[in-house]
Motif scaffolding. Structure first.
Motif, PDB file in Angstrom:
ATOM      1  N   GLN A 291      29.451   5.395  -5.161  1.00  0.00           N
ATOM      2  CA  GLN A 291      28.512   6.085  -6.145  1.00  0.00           C
ATOM      3  C   GLN A 291      29.043   6.394  -7.538  1.00  0.00           C
ATOM      4  O   GLN A 291      30.299   6.366  -7.678  1.00  0.00           O
ATOM      5  CB  GLN A 291      27.839   7.178  -5.680  1.00  0.00           C
ATOM      6  N   THR A 292      28.094   6.327  -8.570  1.00  0.00           N
ATOM      7  CA  THR A 292      28.644   6.725  -9.889  1.00  0.00           C
ATOM      8  C   THR A 292      29.050   8.156  -9.807  1.00  0.00           C
ATOM      9  O   THR A 292      28.710   8.956  -8.846  1.00  0.00           O
ATOM     10  CB  THR A 292      27.515   6.572 -10.886  1.00  0.00           C
ATOM     11  N   ASN A 293      29.691   8.770 -10.817  1.00  0.00           N
ATOM     12  CA  ASN A 293      30.249   9.884 -10.909  1.00  0.00           C
ATOM     13  C   ASN A 293      28.943  10.874 -10.618  1.00  0.00           C
ATOM     14  O   ASN A 293      28.979  12.019  -9.976  1.00  0.00           O
ATOM     15  CB  ASN A 293      30.954  10.384 -12.188  1.00  0.00           C
ATOM     16  N   ASN A 294      27.865  10.757 -11.419  1.00  0.00           N
ATOM     17  CA  ASN A 294      26.816  11.463 -11.383  1.00  0.00           C
ATOM     18  C   ASN A 294      26.026  11.402 -10.118  1.00  0.00           C
ATOM     19  O   ASN A 294      25.505  12.617  -9.801  1.00  0.00           O
ATOM     20  CB  ASN A 294      25.756  10.970 -12.730  1.00  0.00           C
ATOM     21  N   GLU A 295      25.956  10.246  -9.585  1.00  0.00           N
ATOM     22  CA  GLU A 295      25.405  10.284  -8.234  1.00  0.00           C
ATOM     23  C   GLU A 295      26.420  11.043  -6.949  1.00  0.00           C
ATOM     24  O   GLU A 295      25.675  11.679  -6.255  1.00  0.00           O
ATOM     25  CB  GLU A 295      25.143   8.828  -7.620  1.00  0.00           C
ATOM     26  N   TYR A 296      27.554  10.907  -7.431  1.00  0.00           N
ATOM     27  CA  TYR A 296      28.431  11.694  -6.673  1.00  0.00           C
ATOM     28  C   TYR A 296      28.280  13.216  -6.427  1.00  0.00           C
ATOM     29  O   TYR A 296      28.283  13.901  -5.640  1.00  0.00           O
ATOM     30  CB  TYR A 296      29.853  11.341  -6.938  1.00  0.00           C
ATOM     31  N   HIS A 297      28.519  13.604  -7.931  1.00  0.00           N
ATOM     32  CA  HIS A 297      28.230  15.234  -8.069  1.00  0.00           C
ATOM     33  C   HIS A 297      26.776  15.541  -7.246  1.00  0.00           C
ATOM     34  O   HIS A 297      26.692  16.982  -6.876  1.00  0.00           O
ATOM     35  CB  HIS A 297      28.157  15.454  -9.443  1.00  0.00           C
ATOM     36  N   LYS A 298      25.789  14.786  -7.488  1.00  0.00           N
ATOM     37  CA  LYS A 298      24.567  15.153  -6.910  1.00  0.00           C
ATOM     38  C   LYS A 298      24.501  15.240  -5.560  1.00  0.00           C
ATOM     39  O   LYS A 298      23.882  16.040  -4.767  1.00  0.00           O
ATOM     40  CB  LYS A 298      23.437  14.314  -7.407  1.00  0.00           C
ATOM     41  N   SER A 299      25.360  14.102  -4.859  1.00  0.00           N
ATOM     42  CA  SER A 299      25.401  13.972  -3.367  1.00  0.00           C
ATOM     43  C   SER A 299      26.085  15.029  -2.742  1.00  0.00           C
ATOM     44  O   SER A 299      25.675  15.592  -1.854  1.00  0.00           O
ATOM     45  CB  SER A 299      26.021  12.773  -3.153  1.00  0.00           C
ATOM     46  N   VAL A 300      27.101  15.501  -3.619  1.00  0.00           N
ATOM     47  CA  VAL A 300      28.074  16.662  -2.767  1.00  0.00           C
ATOM     48  C   VAL A 300      27.108  17.839  -2.918  1.00  0.00           C
ATOM     49  O   VAL A 300      27.220  18.688  -2.065  1.00  0.00           O
ATOM     50  CB  VAL A 300      29.561  16.795  -3.571  1.00  0.00           C
ATOM     51  N   ALA A 301      26.445  18.258  -3.968  1.00  0.00           N
ATOM     52  CA  ALA A 301      25.672  19.465  -4.223  1.00  0.00           C
ATOM     53  C   ALA A 301      24.862  19.444  -3.190  1.00  0.00           C
ATOM     54  O   ALA A 301      24.479  20.669  -2.619  1.00  0.00           O
ATOM     55  CB  ALA A 301      24.976  19.452  -5.659  1.00  0.00           C
ATOM     56  N   ARG A 302      24.327  18.312  -2.806  1.00  0.00           N
ATOM     57  CA  ARG A 302      22.863  18.154  -1.749  1.00  0.00           C
ATOM     58  C   ARG A 302      23.595  18.623  -0.260  1.00  0.00           C
ATOM     59  O   ARG A 302      22.905  19.250   0.501  1.00  0.00           O
ATOM     60  CB  ARG A 302      22.351  16.945  -1.789  1.00  0.00           C
ATOM     61  N   LEU A 303      24.650  18.029  -0.134  1.00  0.00           N
ATOM     62  CA  LEU A 303      25.544  18.354   0.905  1.00  0.00           C
ATOM     63  C   LEU A 303      25.776  19.665   1.111  1.00  0.00           C
ATOM     64  O   LEU A 303      25.721  20.431   2.390  1.00  0.00           O
ATOM     65  CB  LEU A 303      26.974  17.484   1.201  1.00  0.00           C
ATOM     66  N   ILE A 304      26.393  20.473   0.178  1.00  0.00           N
ATOM     67  CA  ILE A 304      26.513  21.764   0.127  1.00  0.00           C
ATOM     68  C   ILE A 304      25.304  22.575   0.346  1.00  0.00           C
ATOM     69  O   ILE A 304      25.215  23.584   1.332  1.00  0.00           O
ATOM     70  CB  ILE A 304      27.179  22.363  -0.889  1.00  0.00           C
ATOM     71  N   ASP A 305      24.106  22.160  -0.224  1.00  0.00           N
ATOM     72  CA  ASP A 305      22.931  22.783   0.026  1.00  0.00           C
ATOM     73  C   ASP A 305      22.425  22.730   1.494  1.00  0.00           C
ATOM     74  O   ASP A 305      21.851  23.686   1.929  1.00  0.00           O
ATOM     75  CB  ASP A 305      21.953  22.231  -0.928  1.00  0.00           C
ATOM     76  N   ASP A 306      22.554  21.635   2.150  1.00  0.00           N
ATOM     77  CA  ASP A 306      22.130  21.551   3.451  1.00  0.00           C
ATOM     78  C   ASP A 306      22.848  22.308   4.281  1.00  0.00           C
ATOM     79  O   ASP A 306      22.198  22.954   5.228  1.00  0.00           O
ATOM     80  CB  ASP A 306      22.358  19.941   4.014  1.00  0.00           C
ATOM     81  N   ARG A 307      24.140  22.422   4.088  1.00  0.00           N
ATOM     82  CA  ARG A 307      24.963  23.704   5.075  1.00  0.00           C
ATOM     83  C   ARG A 307      24.621  24.998   4.866  1.00  0.00           C
ATOM     84  O   ARG A 307      24.207  25.379   5.684  1.00  0.00           O
ATOM     85  CB  ARG A 307      26.505  23.362   4.289  1.00  0.00           C
ATOM     86  N   ILE A 308      24.289  25.104   3.407  1.00  0.00           N
ATOM     87  CA  ILE A 308      23.952  26.651   3.385  1.00  0.00           C
ATOM     88  C   ILE A 308      22.345  26.857   3.823  1.00  0.00           C
ATOM     89  O   ILE A 308      22.372  27.907   4.369  1.00  0.00           O
ATOM     90  CB  ILE A 308      23.935  26.888   1.721  1.00  0.00           C
ATOM     91  N   ASN A 309      21.510  26.140   3.374  1.00  0.00           N
ATOM     92  CA  ASN A 309      20.068  26.348   4.051  1.00  0.00           C
ATOM     93  C   ASN A 309      19.992  26.325   5.706  1.00  0.00           C
ATOM     94  O   ASN A 309      19.257  27.068   6.217  1.00  0.00           O
ATOM     95  CB  ASN A 309      19.174  25.462   3.343  1.00  0.00           C
ATOM     96  N   THR A 310      20.894  25.302   6.034  1.00  0.00           N
ATOM     97  CA  THR A 310      20.687  25.258   7.614  1.00  0.00           C
ATOM     98  C   THR A 310      21.345  26.534   8.229  1.00  0.00           C
ATOM     99  O   THR A 310      20.706  26.970   9.256  1.00  0.00           O
ATOM    100  CB  THR A 310      21.856  23.939   8.117  1.00  0.00           C
TER     101      THR A 310
END
Length: 381
Positions: A291-310
């Motif tokens: 992924q591009t840097n911007n896509e990467y930052h979004k993907s990691v943020a989403r990964l953290i969100d999924d952990r927190i909200n789960t």
């Protein structure tokens, strides 16, 4: 002892040799009697003063006074405090704890308390420069491993320099000082119950290791932290801020942060749960390598969100609010009539703000409690 790095003198916590002088200042400050009466209510003030003046290092301050602070908060305003997931941590490893942010002080303070109880070293803690104004707050904060974080300004060049400086300090702290770090997933508390990681935070982490985006995050050992309050900290204040933001230009009032800190400490919170989620793995990060840097930052943020909200723990209030918002009884099996009535009575505190559109104000208030359910549903869909 590790060599000091003057590069970070503008933001770092106190060195150990600076602790005794800070304790002297705290013990002789004008607010000390008030603080002492809260933390040590059954101890004569001069005895408390001598106790605080005797601390020579952060460890003793945290394991005595700060432990007592958290125990008083739990005793007075929390019916049950739990923390799970500590068994996922390696005591010999340093982590970057990325947490949802519901209360200015308690999110980080109660986590430190859990580490103390379980024999782990405490972390360094990000602390907004806007809060470091009163001399006692500065002394208590910096003696408690807090380091200064500047709020974003209007100048992009200055914002980049500040972000890079913070990124370098976090990396230096974890990799060289061998200390873990706590940081909120976004700038400022979640007001509406929607816990979302700002991808700009992930970008900031990477600034200090720009050549390899996978290594930049893998070396920090990110652990998402999910914080859940049965009765949301500062819920009425948050609803009013959301309302004001929608209908006028919201501007922070003098003393507002201090009021939020005190309200968060004193307001009844019922059950409070912290979960230290599974650390973000190298394999998970490597899956985003193309992924591009911007896509990467979004993907990691989403990964953290999924952990927190789960991991977010839902309470009867969340289900009550969801049913109230949608005008149905979908989750009626998740709460009792008594719990329903208690929530409605609590919401009646909004009635005093009759210069507002009360229906809209109530809807915003209810959203604070109902949105965590929708957050979980989005992950599953």
């Amino acid at each position: 002892m590790m060599e000091k790095n003057p590069q970070f003198d503008d933001i770092r916590p106190y060195y150990q040799e600076e602790i005794p002088a800070a304790m002297q200042r705290i013990a002789h400050s004008e607010v000390f009697p008030l603080l002492a009466s809260f933390v040590y209510p059954d101890t004569p003030i001069e005895e408390v003063r001598q106790r605080v003046k005797s601390f020579q290092n952060t460890h003793d301050f945290q394991h005595d006074t700060m432990r007592q602070v958290n125990e008083q908060i739990i005793r007075r305003s929390i019916s049950e405090f739990t923390c799970t997931g500590i068994e996922r941590l390696d005591p010999k490893r340093n982590y970057l704890f990325v947490s949802n942010h519901r209360d200015i002080m308690l999110d980080s303070s109660l986590l430190q308390y859990s580490f103390v109880l379980n024999g782990f070293d405490t972390t360094e803690i990000t602390f907004g420069a806007n809060l470091m104004t009163h001399p006692v707050v500065i002394d208590v904060g910096k003696a408690n491993k807090m380091f200064r974080v500047e709020r974003p300004g209007g100048n992009l060049k200055d914002f980049y320099k500040s972000s890079l400086h913070l990124s370098e300090y976090i990396r230096y702290t974890i990799l060289q000082k061998k200390q873990s770090v706590w940081i909120a997933q976004r700038n400022g508390r979640t007001k509406n119950g929607i816990d979302m990681t700002d991808q700009g935070i992930i970008k900031m982490f990477c600034l200090s290791e720009p050549r390899d985006k996978i290594k930049a995050l893998a070396s920090l050992h990110i652990v998402p932290v999910s914080v859940s309050y049965e009765w949301e900290s500062c819920d009425v204040l948050k609803a009013l801020e959301l309302y004001e933001s929608q209908y006028t230009r919201y501007t922070k009032k003098p003393g507002e942060d201090l009021n939020s800190i005190l309200t968060g400490i004193l307001q009844y919170k019922g059950r409070v749960h912290f979960e230290l989620c599974p650390p973000i793995s190298v394999a998970e990060l490597s899956a985003f390598e193309s992924q591009t840097n911007n896509e990467y930052h979004k993907s990691v943020a989403r990964l953290i969100d999924d952990r927190i909200n789960t991991a977010y723990r839902l309470y009867p209030n969340n289900y009550i609010a969801h049913d109230l918002l949608y005008g149905n009884t979908k989750y009626s099996g998740m709460y009792t009539e008594q719990q329903y009535n208690a929530f409605v009575r609590h919401m009646q505190r909004l009635d005093r703000y009759d210069t507002c559109d009360l229906d809209r104000l109530r809807e915003l208030f209810i959203g604070i409690y109902s949105n965590p359910i929708d957050n979980k549903l989005r992950i599953r869909s």
